[in-house]
Design a protein around this motif. Structure first.
Motif, PDB file in Angstrom:
ATOM      1  N   PHE A  62       0.811  -1.246  -0.024  1.00 50.25           N
ATOM      2  CA  PHE A  62      -0.159  -0.202  -0.120  1.00 50.25           C
ATOM      3  C   PHE A  62       0.859   1.032  -0.060  1.00 50.25           C
ATOM      4  CE2 PHE A  62      -2.730   2.985   2.214  1.00 50.25           C
ATOM      5  CZ  PHE A  62      -3.566   3.236   1.457  1.00 50.25           C
ATOM      6  N   ASP A  63       1.978   1.387   0.705  1.00 44.12           N
ATOM      7  CA  ASP A  63       3.020   2.258   0.816  1.00 44.12           C
ATOM      8  C   ASP A  63       3.385   2.781  -0.649  1.00 44.12           C
ATOM      9  OD1 ASP A  63       2.087   2.359   3.536  1.00 44.12           O
ATOM     10  OD2 ASP A  63       4.133   2.113   4.278  1.00 44.12           O
ATOM     11  N   GLU A  64       3.853   1.841  -1.075  1.00 46.77           N
ATOM     12  CA  GLU A  64       4.628   1.785  -2.339  1.00 46.77           C
ATOM     13  C   GLU A  64       3.678   2.507  -3.386  1.00 46.77           C
ATOM     14  OE1 GLU A  64       7.714  -1.943  -2.318  1.00 46.77           O
ATOM     15  OE2 GLU A  64       5.951  -2.069  -3.131  1.00 46.77           O
ATOM     16  N   GLY A  65       2.488   1.895  -3.440  1.00 49.02           N
ATOM     17  CA  GLY A  65       1.354   2.459  -4.431  1.00 49.02           C
ATOM     18  C   GLY A  65       0.921   3.705  -4.173  1.00 49.02           C
ATOM     19  N   ILE A  66       0.751   4.099  -2.838  1.00 52.33           N
ATOM     20  CA  ILE A  66       0.120   5.347  -2.646  1.00 52.33           C
ATOM     21  C   ILE A  66       1.510   6.403  -2.971  1.00 52.33           C
ATOM     22  CG2 ILE A  66      -0.262   7.156  -0.595  1.00 52.33           C
ATOM     23  CD1 ILE A  66      -2.498   5.422  -1.436  1.00 52.33           C
ATOM     24  N   LEU A  67       2.496   6.422  -2.753  1.00 53.74           N
ATOM     25  CA  LEU A  67       3.471   7.289  -2.849  1.00 53.74           C
ATOM     26  C   LEU A  67       3.877   7.436  -4.450  1.00 53.74           C
ATOM     27  CD1 LEU A  67       6.284   6.121  -0.429  1.00 53.74           C
ATOM     28  CD2 LEU A  67       5.066   8.413  -0.543  1.00 53.74           C
ATOM     29  N   LYS A  68       3.628   6.310  -5.325  1.00 52.90           N
ATOM     30  CA  LYS A  68       3.527   6.411  -6.755  1.00 52.90           C
ATOM     31  C   LYS A  68       2.605   7.310  -7.121  1.00 52.90           C
ATOM     32  CE  LYS A  68       6.088   2.149  -8.190  1.00 52.90           C
ATOM     33  NZ  LYS A  68       5.866   0.924  -9.060  1.00 52.90           N
ATOM     34  N   THR A  69       1.271   7.023  -6.687  1.00 52.29           N
ATOM     35  CA  THR A  69       0.173   7.726  -6.959  1.00 52.29           C
ATOM     36  C   THR A  69       0.264   9.056  -6.613  1.00 52.29           C
ATOM     37  OG1 THR A  69      -1.175   5.695  -6.657  1.00 52.29           O
ATOM     38  CG2 THR A  69      -2.483   7.772  -7.107  1.00 52.29           C
ATOM     39  N   TYR A  70       0.662   9.405  -5.459  1.00 49.16           N
ATOM     40  CA  TYR A  70       0.710  10.920  -4.937  1.00 49.16           C
ATOM     41  C   TYR A  70       1.674  11.499  -5.780  1.00 49.16           C
ATOM     42  CZ  TYR A  70       3.117  14.423  -2.108  1.00 49.16           C
ATOM     43  OH  TYR A  70       3.609  15.675  -1.788  1.00 49.16           O
ATOM     44  N   GLN A  71       3.002  11.039  -6.148  1.00 49.14           N
ATOM     45  CA  GLN A  71       3.783  11.747  -7.142  1.00 49.14           C
ATOM     46  C   GLN A  71       3.206  11.921  -8.222  1.00 49.14           C
ATOM     47  OE1 GLN A  71       7.071  12.547  -6.416  1.00 49.14           O
ATOM     48  NE2 GLN A  71       6.902  13.643  -8.185  1.00 49.14           N
ATOM     49  N   TRP A  72       2.502  11.179  -9.206  1.00 58.39           N
ATOM     50  CA  TRP A  72       1.599  11.396 -10.282  1.00 58.39           C
ATOM     51  C   TRP A  72       0.752  12.386 -10.046  1.00 58.39           C
ATOM     52  CZ3 TRP A  72      -3.463  10.577 -11.827  1.00 58.39           C
ATOM     53  CH2 TRP A  72      -3.776  10.923 -13.217  1.00 58.39           C
ATOM     54  N   ILE A  73      -0.484  12.370  -9.037  1.00 62.96           N
ATOM     55  CA  ILE A  73      -1.242  13.503  -9.075  1.00 62.96           C
ATOM     56  C   ILE A  73      -0.315  14.745  -8.761  1.00 62.96           C
ATOM     57  CG2 ILE A  73      -3.035  14.210  -7.634  1.00 62.96           C
ATOM     58  CD1 ILE A  73      -3.965  11.357  -7.095  1.00 62.96           C
ATOM     59  N   ARG A  74       0.479  14.711  -7.943  1.00 59.59           N
ATOM     60  CA  ARG A  74       1.212  16.056  -7.760  1.00 59.59           C
ATOM     61  C   ARG A  74       1.835  16.766  -8.930  1.00 59.59           C
ATOM     62  NH1 ARG A  74       6.005  16.069  -3.726  1.00 59.59           N
ATOM     63  NH2 ARG A  74       7.238  14.996  -5.471  1.00 59.59           N
ATOM     64  N   ASP A  75       2.390  15.832  -9.683  1.00 65.33           N
ATOM     65  CA  ASP A  75       3.086  16.454 -11.082  1.00 65.33           C
ATOM     66  C   ASP A  75       2.179  16.757 -11.900  1.00 65.33           C
ATOM     67  OD1 ASP A  75       5.580  15.689  -9.966  1.00 65.33           O
ATOM     68  OD2 ASP A  75       5.843  13.791 -11.187  1.00 65.33           O
ATOM     69  N   ALA A  76       1.027  16.039 -11.854  1.00 66.58           N
ATOM     70  CA  ALA A  76      -0.074  16.351 -12.963  1.00 66.58           C
ATOM     71  C   ALA A  76      -1.030  17.531 -12.610  1.00 66.58           C
ATOM     72  CB  ALA A  76      -1.069  15.275 -13.007  1.00 66.58           C
TER      73      ALA A  76
END
Length: 301
Positions: free
Chosen positions: A285-299
């Motif tokens: 869950f931690d790995e997935g959240i951090l990847k998703t967070y990075q993508w949303i923040r960049d977008a």
């Protein structure tokens, strides 16, 4: 699998699966209303068909011997249409039509996307008021029953895939994870009800791996829940999201009223799925959240 059909091909799940199929060298007939803003990788393995799912669809699908048909097309997953019974009834009709098309083109297996929201119907008799999510769950539940009866009477092999709450790079549906992250990134509070019920989330790549394998696995049943295999109280997930991006103080639990829907741990059992297709979860869950967070923040920049 050598050749498959995917409906709802330009959506989040459909396009993600097609990427996986291309990696395996599988030929895909991708069906959607429009590919004007295509999410698909350009590949000689993919044939795009712009069409509604109706009785004329079989005539425009290349005549081949398909191994599987994945049905993801579904209107009203979010927004006002989620609680519209007419829209959800039309989804059920469309799904039955998709099965008819599946049989007409000689497809060997029909796989359809369900949802954990189907389980909410068990709480319906005790509720005096419901939100749009309940109608969506009812629509999927009714479609599941109708599909099972129809496929068995028509002699069609089918698999109903009950998805957990999906998150990951590319998800803009506004579901729990994307809502939470978008609110926190914007500097706002993310508000929830008591969040005491058990819940489960699955990273999109792990979901797609399970969906891909179900296409040609020798399955022992026709209904599977696809989740992380590690359910826990919803509030623990939400608080962990806040911790991971150092925004704990903006996770506000208990602000919204309890919706009255109850889940139990048995609803999130992935053991039958693992027995048939093997271990498929690779992301914590931690790995997935951090990847998703990075993508949303960049977008959002």
């Amino acid at each position: 699998m050598k050749e498959v059909i995917v409906t709802g091909a330009n959506g989040f799940i459909g396009s993600s699966l097609i990427c996986r199929l291309i990696q395996e060298g599988v030929k895909v007939t991708a069906i959607d209303l429009s590919f004007a803003h295509s999410r698909l990788l350009e590949s000689s393995l993919v044939t795009k068909v712009e069409s509604p799912i109706d009785e004329h669809l079989a005539a425009v699908i290349p005549s081949k011997d398909y191994d599987a048909m994945y049905h993801f097309a579904w209107r009203g997953v979010n927004g006002e249409d989620k609680g519209n019974p007419i829209v959800q009834l039309k989804n059920a009709q469309m799904t039955v039509t998709a099965v008819r098309v599946c049989k007409q083109v000689g497809c060997k297996r029909f796989l359809c996307a369900g949802t954990i929201a189907e389980q909410s119907v068990k709480s319906l008799p005790s509720l005096t008021k419901v939100g749009g999510g309940m109608m969506y769950g009812v629509g999927k539940h009714c479609t599941h029953l109708m599909l099972e009866a129809y496929c068995k009477s028509a002699g069609i092999d089918f698999v109903w895939m009950q998805f957990s709450n999906i998150y990951g790079v590319g998800n803009q549906t506004g579901n729990l994870v994307s809502y939470t992250l978008m609110e926190l990134i914007a500097g706002r509070e993310a508000t929830f009800g008591p969040a005491l019920q058990p819940y489960d989330f699955i990273y999109v790549d792990d979901l797609i791996e399970a969906v891909y394998r179900l296409g040609d696995a020798a399955v022992t049943r026709n209904t599977f829940f696809i989740g992380s295999g590690a359910p826990r109280p919803l509030r623990e997930y939400l608080l962990r999201i806040g911790e991971l991006i150092s925004q704990q103080e903006r996770i506000k639990i208990g602000i919204r009223p309890d919706d009255g829907i109850r889940y139990d741990m048995s609803m999130f059992d992935t053991n039958p799925l693992v027995q048939d297709i093997g271990e498929y979860v690779r992301h914590t869950f931690d790995e997935g959240i951090l990847k998703t967070y990075q993508w949303i923040r960049d977008a959002s920049r």
